[in-house]
Structures are given as C-alpha cells and as structure tokens.
Enzyme design. Structure first.
Site, PDB file in Angstrom:
ATOM      1  CB  SER A 558      -0.843  -0.024   0.803  1.00 40.49           C
ATOM      2  OG  SER A 558      -1.471   1.031   1.464  1.00 40.49           O
ATOM      3  CE1 TYR A 571      -5.206  -2.050   5.058  1.00 38.43           C
ATOM      4  CE2 TYR A 571      -3.743  -0.045   4.840  1.00 38.43           C
ATOM      5  CZ  TYR A 571      -4.489  -1.042   3.730  1.00 38.43           C
ATOM      6  OH  TYR A 571      -4.394  -1.465   2.210  1.00 38.43           O
TER       7      TYR A 571
END
Length: 681
Positions: A558, A571
């Site tokens: 990400s 996360y």
C-alpha cells in the site's frame, strides 16, 4: 462452407457426439466419423457426391458443423490414379485441399482417405480400449477371428494415411459380409449403409470385444500383487503426492515449462500395485493417439509405496537423468537427416507406486488429457495381457509417428502461446476487488490460477467465472494459520503440478486512532497481512526452490507503507512490514531465480471488500466526505486526478511477472495516480 443436407449432417454430428461422449468408445479427440451424400453443386446446378468427415484436431464428443471437412468424392477417388506409392503418401494430405467443396470448414485429417475410399455411406474410425486391446495382443489376428468370426477383419499395422485407406477399402470389397475391421496396434473401423447401422456396428465391435475380455481374461492380467506397492490411504497418498509434485514438475520441465495434473484413480493404483507394471510400462503405449500425448513410455519410480519423501525425491532425480539419456538414444537410433529436431527428452507421464500418476502438457487440459490417455493405455494392457501378451507397435514405428513431418507441421501451425502460458499462479484474497481482478488478468494472459479466499463459495464462484477447472480452481484459506496455508499450497500443486507466481493480496483493515486500537485489532491485522504474507511466502518458496524453475512473489502492499496518515496505526504498520518482507525475500530468494516485488496502491474503493466492510465509512468520516464520494476524493488528491481501480493493480502485477521484467526484483511499484507524499526514496 457449403450448407450440408440437414439430415446427413445432423445425423453425422449426432452420431459423433454420442460415440465421443462415452469414453469406452474412443479417447478425447481420437477417431473420426464420416457420411457420404449428394447435394446440388451451386455452380453447375447438377448433383454432386460429397463426403462430410470430422476434420483435423476435432473431438467427436463436442463436434459441430464447423468441425466437418466437406470434400468432393469424385476428386478423392481420382487421387487413386495419381497416388505415387506408400513412400510418398504424405503428399496426398496436401491434395485433399484440392478436393474441398465450398468455403470454410475444418482442415481434412490424415484419415480422410479411409473415409473417402471405403465403399460405404457411413464410416466410423474409433480408439476404444477394448478394440485396441485386441489390436495390441500378440495373437490379435487369431483373436479377431475367434471373437468376431468373419464379420470383422484383421488389418495389419500400417501408419495412418492414404495407403491404409486403400487397404481397408480392399478388405471391405473382398469381405462383403464384414461390418468392420481391427487395425493392428491402432483401433477399429466400422461402416454401415445408414448412420444408425454404422453406429450400431461400431458399438457391437466395442461391446463384443469388451465382453470377450471380461469372460476370458486371466484373473491377474498384471500379475500378482507386489509386496509393499499397494495404494496408500487417501490422505497419506495425497500428502505424499503434494510433497513430490514440485520435484516431479521440475523433472518434466527441464526442456520447457509444463503444467501438471495428478490422478490417483483405482485404475492407476491397481496397475502400480501389480508385479508386471515395470515390464508393461517399459513397453510403452501403442495407439498413435496415446503415445503422441504420453511419449513412448513413462518414468516409473521403482520404490515401494512406503518409501520416504526424501528418498523418493533423490531416486526420482536419478531416474529422470536416466530417462533423458534413454530418450535421446531413442531419438538418435531412428532420426534421419530430415527428421524434426528433438522436442525434449523429459517424461510426460510419471508413475509413483502407492500414490498415483502425474501427467504434463503445455496447459492444464493437455496435461489432463495425457493422463486420460495413459489410463486408456493401462486398460489396453489389461485387456491384451488378460487374453494374450501385450505387443505394441515397435519402437521404429513409434518414432515415425512421433516425429512425422505432418505432425510437426501441425505443431508449427498452433497459435503463439500467451505471455503467462504454463505459469501457475496463486492469488490470496482473490474472491473480490484487487485479488479477483488480478486472478482474472493472470488467467487472461495464459496462467492457470488458484483463487484463494476465506470464503470458499466466493472463491469457487470467482474461479468458475474465470474459466473452470482447466483454468482456475477456488480454494478456502485462512492465511493467518500455517496449516491452512500449507493445505492451500498443496491444493495448488495437486491441481496444476506446482507454482510459479504467488500474489500476497489477502487483507483487511480497521480504521481507528491509536487510543481506539485494541490489542486484538493489532493482532488481527498483523496475523492476516504481516504473518499471513510470511506464511504464504514460506510455503510457496519451498515449492519454487524444489522445482528449480524460478518464479515470482508479489506483495500487494500500500502507499500507506511509506505514507503516514491519521487513524491508521495497525493497518499501515502491517503494510510497512509487508514492504520490507519484499526487500528481505528478494535478497534471499534471488539465488533460486525467484523475483520478489511489490505493488503500492492508493485506496481502491470499487469492488473492495475492505472498504465495503466499514473501512470506507471510517475513512470517509476521517476526511469529511460522503462514503459514496470516497473514490472521487482519493482521485482528487492525486497528481493525475484519477481513481485507482482493481484492474490497475492487476495490470501492474502482470507487468512485474511478465516477459518484459525478467531482471527486476526488490521493487515497489506505486499505483496511486501520483501521491507525492508516498513517492519512494
């Protein structure tokens, strides 16, 4: 192509489909059928006699009108007068093109002469196990008379072609009482005045031969049971098969990469448990359709079922070296100056006592069909040995078929393979969003794909949408559990033979601030993404290393692995962990030819399970926008002002694993439409 008389074409196709649908009648793509009839020539307006015959490369069970070649009978019969003799019979195949009637249709096959020259309105040529058992028995000619009387005539082995068509035509003319013939070493041919009669005669020959074998076969046609070679219990043999599969695929892929198929049917296991299996396997197959897809003989592990995995691996590698030398010798003994180059010396069939059969091909269907053909060959051996002695055509004739110039020309006409052909991909979290798009992209580029997801039903639905079991399978996997990950990898190697390309995509997210994030939140996200990626990479790397074929591991990380945003501690930390796993594994696995790279997307809203499960609402609240506008919001904060879609990530994965990025490892590719704060430094 001309529109054939509906009754003639419809009857032929229906007959072909019925015969081809039952494996007792013929193998996949094996045999051909024909019908003769008359229709009006569109040029002269006069009646013209035509032959409709299954074309080259088709399958009887799925034959349609497009699979028929349509030829003028007067021109086929005229070829008899210009036939230059058996030494030049291959030239006649090109002549069939000048006998075609109308436009389109399939290319005429090598067996066209058999159908055109035999004086019967309807002809079937089939490869039934029972018929080939008689055809390969040492006393097949005597058995033919014993079983069928004068209704079926023996035809000595001759390679398929124009001369065989002449031979059968002559035999039919001299034996008006006959309804068909046994072709030595090959199969059967039957005929009839009507389509129904031809089908009935074909089935009578097949069923009569099978009944005779059942009634008269000796009790143990493969010999007594061999001590220690009985089938292992189902779970044990499949575990051993999964452990051996990477080694075996590597053995089958030395000359060119192959896709595999595993079979542990009773037919195979019973054959390998009997004392005569080494002798019979060494004799190889006989029917041309069989050994063209299985090579002249298999590689057989000569260890009992209980042999350990490491012992079996070591012995398989020794046997593979000997197999390659033996096959090279076979080629050298028979090749002439104009023979095609050797096509590879690796086995296409590998037999492991107590475990089963591994078969290989250029794609999953080819690999599966190769296994089906060797199963046919086992059935043939059982029938022949039960009545007599199995005596296939000799090695020189096998070579003439395998390295036939006409077969080589057929191979050269095949379409160029797709970029990921022969590659086997495993994608986690692949039932939706990025994972689903990635699985679809890899399959579209030629890969076989294992769609893994926590939800089995959704994984299976995604695989079915991609193309079914010859292209994709769905498996359940909780990547946070080592045993579930190993079961997923085992399922992949048993389905397709091994692994080449692994995409660590499974993930989830909880959008919470530091103070709101619980220990359970932290553990859950790290278990799925950080630990999960580690477990998947570890299990997959063992396969990749053992195969010795290189490979790719791709992490869907990400932009958050380098970008610090609010309310995202758990996360983003796991994504940073994944990003460094890429670097660490690239450094470690490069010695094995394994590339490890990553893709860093920005928020992918469309189709995302993460966003749909609450993450989207939370992130929208953080940024003060409506959830439905979150994708547009993300797009506007990028340099390119474009929303990132699942297919954008899939395209990046393909590029990293495709033929143009063979020298790149340890790379993270941003797919975020340009987020300056996430630029890599």
């Amino acid at each position: 192509m001309t529109n054939p008389t509906p009754s003639t074409a419809a009857a032929l196709i229906a007959r072909s489909n019925r015969l081809g649908a039952d494996p007792k009648n013929t193998n996949y793509a094996g045999g051909n059928t024909s019908a003769k009839g008359s229709e009006t020539d569109p040029v002269t307006g006069e009646p013209v006699e035509l032959l409709w015959v299954k074309g080259s490369g088709g399958d009887l069970g799925t034959l349609t009108e497009k699979g028929l070649a349509v030829l003028r009978l007067d021109r086929i019969r005229a070829l008899v007068d210009v036939y230059p003799g058996v030494e030049r019979e291959d030239e006649m195949v090109a002549a069939f093109d000048y006998c075609l009637h109308g436009k389109g249709g399939a290319a005429p096959s090598i067996d066209t002469a058999m159908h055109g020259l035999v004086d019967a309105p309807h002809v079937d040529h089939l490869h039934p196990d029972s018929g080939i058992a008689i055809a390969t028995a040492a006393d097949g000619q005597e058995l033919t008379t014993t079983i069928f009387g004068d209704r079926v005539v023996w035809v000595p082995w001759r390679r398929p072609g124009f001369q065989l068509g002449l031979d059968i035509a002559e035999i039919k003319e001299k034996n008006p009482q006959a309804v068909g013939c046994i072709l030595g070493g090959h199969g059967i041919t039957a005929w009839g005045q009507t389509s129904e009669e031809a089908e009935a005669n074909s089935l009578w020959i097949i069923d009569t031969a099978a009944a005779y074998i059942d009634e008269h076969s000796r009790p143990e046609p493969f010999g007594p049971a061999l001590d220690g070679y009985a089938a292992l219990p189902a779970d044990e043999r499949r575990a051993k098969a999964a452990a051996l599969a990477p080694t075996i695929r590597g053995i089958a892929s030395i000359d060119r990469p192959m896709v595999g198929h595993f079979t542990d049917s009773d037919v195979v296991l019973d054959f390998l448990a009997a004392s005569e299996h080494p002798r019979l396997a060494a004799l190889g197959t006989s029917c041309p359709d069989h050994f063209l897809r299985t090579k002249v003989k298999p590689l057989v592990l000569d260890l009992p079922a209980g042999a350990g995995v490491e012992e079996s691996i070591a012995r398989l590698k020794e046997l593979a070296s000997a197999y390659r030398e033996d096959y090279q010798g076979y080629y050298d003994r028979h090749a002439t100056a104009d023979s095609p180059a050797i096509r590879g010396a690796d086995p296409l069939i590998v037999l492991v006592p107590g475990v089963g059969m591994f078969s290989f091909g250029k794609d999953k269907q080819t690999a599966r069909v190769a296994g089906e053909f060797y199963t046919n060959a086992i059935n043939v051996m059982r029938g022949a040995e039960g009545l007599s002695t199995y005596a296939p055509i000799d090695e020189a004739e096998k070579f003439r078929i395998e390295y036939w110039a006409l077969e080589e020309a057929k191979l050269q006409r095949m379409p160029k393979p797709k970029p990921l052909a022969t590659r086997i991909a495993l994608v986690t979290g692949a039932a939706g969003g990025i994972g689903r798009a990635t699985a679809q992209k890899l399959a579209a580029e030629g890969a076989c794909v294992v769609v893994a997801d926590l939800d089995l039903a959704r994984a299976e639905a995604a695989a079915a949408e991609i193309g079914g079991p010859d292209v994709a399978i769905g498996v359940a996997a909780d990547v946070s559990k080592a045993d579930a990950v190993q079961a997923m990898v085992d399922a992949a190697v048993l389905a397709f033979g091994g692994l080449d390309l692994v995409v660590n995509n499974a993930g989830l997210s909880l959008s919470k601030s530091l103070l709101e994030t619980t220990e359970a939140d932290w553990d859950l996200q790290h278990d799925v993404m950080a630990k999960g990626s580690f477990l998947v990479s570890k299990a997959a790397a063992k396969v990749l290393i053992e195969q010795e074929m290189g490979g790719d591991i791709v992490y869907i990380s990400s932009k958050n692995s380098v970008f610090a945003g609010p309310n995202n501690i758990a996360y983003s930390a796991t994504k940073a962990d994944q990003a460094h796993q890429v670097r660490l594994l690239a450094a470690e696995l490069g010695a094995h030819g394994v590339k490890v790279n990553g893709v860093n997307p920005d928020g992918v809203v469309q189709g995302s399970g993460i966003f749909a499960s609450g993450w989207g609402a939370n992130r929208a609240a953080v940024y003060g926008v409506e959830e439905k506008d979150l994708g547009k919001f993300y797009a506007q904060r990028t340099i390119l002002k474009r929303e990132v879609l699942p297919e954008n990530i899939a395209n990046a994965v393909f590029v990293l694993c495709g033929p143009d990025m063979t020298h790149t490892t340890g790379l993270h590719v941003p797919v975020d439409a340009g987020v300056a704060a996430a630029f890599l430094r």
